[in-house]
Structure formats: structure tokens, C-alpha cells
Design an enzyme around this catalytic site. Sequence first.
Site, PDB file in Angstrom:
ATOM      1  N   THR A 180     -12.064 -14.429  30.273  1.00 24.89           N
ATOM      2  CA  THR A 180     -12.627 -15.048  31.486  1.00 24.89           C
ATOM      3  C   THR A 180     -14.084 -14.615  31.637  1.00 24.89           C
ATOM      4  O   THR A 180     -14.434 -13.505  31.258  1.00 24.89           O
ATOM      5  CB  THR A 180     -11.797 -14.575  32.692  1.00 24.89           C
ATOM      6  OG1 THR A 180     -10.526 -15.177  32.609  1.00 24.89           O
ATOM      7  CG2 THR A 180     -12.450 -14.917  34.014  1.00 24.89           C
ATOM      8  N   GLY A 210      -4.554 -18.967  38.940  1.00 25.92           N
ATOM      9  CA  GLY A 210      -4.854 -17.536  38.933  1.00 25.92           C
ATOM     10  C   GLY A 210      -5.790 -17.166  40.069  1.00 25.92           C
ATOM     11  O   GLY A 210      -5.975 -17.916  41.034  1.00 25.92           O
ATOM     12  N   ASP A 211      -6.401 -15.994  39.935  1.00 28.89           N
ATOM     13  CA  ASP A 211      -7.294 -15.511  40.987  1.00 28.89           C
ATOM     14  C   ASP A 211      -8.686 -16.130  40.925  1.00 28.89           C
ATOM     15  O   ASP A 211      -9.401 -16.170  41.926  1.00 28.89           O
ATOM     16  CB  ASP A 211      -7.441 -13.987  40.885  1.00 28.89           C
ATOM     17  CG  ASP A 211      -8.016 -13.566  39.532  1.00 28.89           C
ATOM     18  OD1 ASP A 211      -7.598 -14.144  38.496  1.00 28.89           O
ATOM     19  OD2 ASP A 211      -8.882 -12.675  39.502  1.00 28.89           O
ATOM     20  N   GLY A 231      -8.724 -10.119  34.930  1.00 35.15           N
ATOM     21  CA  GLY A 231      -7.479  -9.400  34.709  1.00 35.15           C
ATOM     22  C   GLY A 231      -6.326 -10.333  35.019  1.00 35.15           C
ATOM     23  O   GLY A 231      -6.532 -11.535  35.185  1.00 35.15           O
TER      24      GLY A 231
END
Length: 314
Positions: A180, A210-211, A231
Site C-alpha cells: 500500500t 480496508g482502512d 497494515g
Amino acid sequence: MVGLAIHGGAGGDGPWKGPTDLDPQRIACMHNVLSTVGSMLESGIDALEAVTIAVEMMENEPLFNAGIGSVIAADGSVTMDASIMRGSDSATGSVVNVTKIRHPIRAAKIVLENNWPVMLNGSAADDFAIKNGIEEVEQEWLITDLRKAQWQKWKDANSRPGSTDEDDSAMLDHDEGMGTVGAVAIDKNGILAAATSTGGMTGKPDGRIGDTPIIGAGTWADQKVAVSCTGVGEAFIRTCAAHEVATRLRLGESLETACKNMLDMVAPLGGRGGVIAIDSDGNIEIPFQTMLMYRGYWKDGEIMTGIGPDLSSH
Ligand code: ASP
């Protein structure tokens, strides 16, 4: 005073084994991003455009997990997430599960500039981006041989999402790292901005978010700090990780302590990873709890980059 920090993803467990054959290309990309965008910041470009260009340049590098070279979901497709935020006025933009644009971060920036809504999803986000001038690309163009091989390994091992992290013993080395990308910057006017872009995690189930596109989880900027995380996204979502750094600063922690304490909160939830952060005084922190994090910063003309524990200057 201007400053810029970038990451190209964190991953892996245990001691770092040294660079792989592919790492010089990743380091060269990061170095190019830092020297190009660092100089632009010195010449007066604003922080929001700086983080957009930095992330676009890394989206263009097939060895990072964003744009071309994004990892492959369970169903064999690429779906990408990105978000961006400006600290001075809390302006933000985010795109979720886009599939046919070259630069998700530029799309997120156009969402921000458009003011409302702040988050767009799926084919509507693709259509919005294309209508606003973002280059349309084929899925086949986004998918590289390296990611196909990683996906095949994941499929053969019938593993869980995230199995391409190096801590899966089936996966041999940190070529399998998450990758990422993100950037944080402060410009000449003292304005902070943060941006993050990703293909998510290999083998992710259909519809998984995801985040990275979630403001406050993967990306945050306010008047004091700009933050981009990497992460296992679920744990960063559950702790509002990027925003947690801002909260801790407000409570009086130093930037270094705030980043460390945030990662300590995330880790027990299965989300070891890393973070880059820059504050309104130009302090930069780039800690991680994994085997490695591709990372670097530009400050006062000095460029530092690193993968394992150490940074080197250029
Ligand atoms: N945080 C990203 C996600 O969960 C993955 C990464 O940082 O590598 O989608």
C-alpha cells in the site's frame, strides 16, 4: 519549512533478511518521488497536490500495491481504495472498490474538490472519476504477472485474506509485502495533507473494504498532524488508528509517542503495520512493527529511505 514523508507498505514477521532483487526498483521510485515532490513543495506547491502527486507516482510503480500492480482479490479481480484529506479545513475525499481507473488517488482528490459527497463507491466512483478526466484502464492492464503469481500461491494454499504478507511461511520473502502507498506533507503555508492508496489484500473477499479509504482509520489530517497508515486494515478500522494519533497529540503526547502508542493499540487486534506522520512543526515519524516498511522522507533537501530497520541518506 516544508516536509514530505511516504510509505510503500509494511509487512512481514521476524528479522529483516535484506533487500530482494526487486527492492532497488522500489527504492529508486521512492527516491524519485521524494526528490521530485520535495522540490515542488519548496517551490510552493500546496500540500494536497503534493501528496496526490507523490501517491500517483507510486501508483504508477507496478511493484507497489496501488494502481497498476495492485494485489488480486479472491475472485481474481483488482479493486482499489484511496482517500485524501487536507488538515486546514478537514476537506476530504475517498473512493472505494474502483476497478477501471489508473489513479484512484486523483479520483479521491476530485471527490474532495467537489465537496459533497465525500465518499464514492464501486462503479459510481469509477464513472465519476472517468467523467472528471481520470484515465480509464482495463482490468488486464492493472494486473501484473507478479500479482498473478502471488494470487495463484494464495489460491493453491487456500489461505485467508492477507496471506501474502511475509509472515505466512508459504510465502517466501518480502516480495510478497503488502505495498500500500501513502504520503503526508506540510507546505509553505503550514497546511498539512495526507493521502493513501491500495489494492487491499490478496484474496480479499468480494466487497471487502480496508482502512485505506476510511477517513480516521487509514488516513487523517487536521491542523496539527497528517497521518497515513499501512497494515491489516481491519485492525486499523477498529481503532480509528490514523485519528488516534491526532487525539494523542491533542492530549499532549509527542508525535513519536503518539505513533508508537497507536501501533501498540492496533497490534493486539491482529493489525501489525506501520504509519507515517508529519506535524505542524515539521516533525516526521515513520515507525512500523512489521519486518519491514518501505518508507522515506524529504526534509530541508535531505532524502532518507529505508526498508528494514535502517534508513540511508542520499
Ligand atoms: N491497509 C491495507 C488494507 O487493509 C493494506 C495495506 O496496508 O497493505 O487494505
